[in-house]
Design a protein around this motif. Structure first.
Motif, short mmCIF file in Angstrom:
data_model
loop_
_atom_site.label_atom_id
_atom_site.label_comp_id
_atom_site.label_asym_id
_atom_site.label_seq_id
_atom_site.Cartn_x
_atom_site.Cartn_y
_atom_site.Cartn_z
N MET A 1 37.43 3.08 120.99
CA MET A 1 38.60 3.92 120.79
C MET A 1 39.65 3.32 119.85
N THR A 2 39.49 2.05 119.50
CA THR A 2 40.47 1.42 118.62
C THR A 2 39.78 0.67 117.48
N ASN A 3 40.50 0.56 116.40
CA ASN A 3 40.06 -0.25 115.26
C ASN A 3 40.52 -1.68 115.50
N PRO A 4 39.99 -2.64 114.75
CA PRO A 4 40.40 -4.04 114.92
C PRO A 4 41.92 -4.25 114.78
N ASP A 5 42.58 -3.39 114.00
CA ASP A 5 44.03 -3.55 113.84
C ASP A 5 44.84 -2.86 114.94
N GLY A 6 44.15 -2.27 115.94
CA GLY A 6 44.82 -1.65 117.08
C GLY A 6 45.09 -0.16 116.94
N THR A 7 44.85 0.40 115.76
CA THR A 7 45.03 1.84 115.57
C THR A 7 43.86 2.59 116.22
#
Length: 77
Positions: A17-23
């Motif tokens: 549900m999230t990308n490595p950058d937290g988005t």
């Protein structure tokens, strides 16, 4: 009786549900787009229904499934 949770951001699905950058990932954005509340659920939001099902307030309730999904429409994707 049962609780049918929708999409909640948890440790189990965090990588989906999230990308490595937290988005939000594309998958999460698609889910959010089809949810009237325009967000993922928070695990704590299951507690009210859980408390109700475990209490005498639901002692005459049988065979129900309580959907907690922010109005998600699976058939719209």
């Amino acid at each position: 009786n049962a609780i049918a949770p929708g999409f909640f951001l948890t440790k189990q699905n965090h990588a989906l549900m999230t990308n490595p950058d937290g988005t939000h990932s594309e998958r999460a954005l698609s889910i959010i787009e089809h949810t009237p509340f325009r967000r993922l659920g928070e695990p704590e939001e299951l507690l009210g229904t859980l408390h109700w099902l475990a209490s005498d307030a639901s002692k005459f309730v049988t065979g129900t499934m309580t959907v907690i999904d922010g109005g998600f429409d699976a058939f719209s994707i």
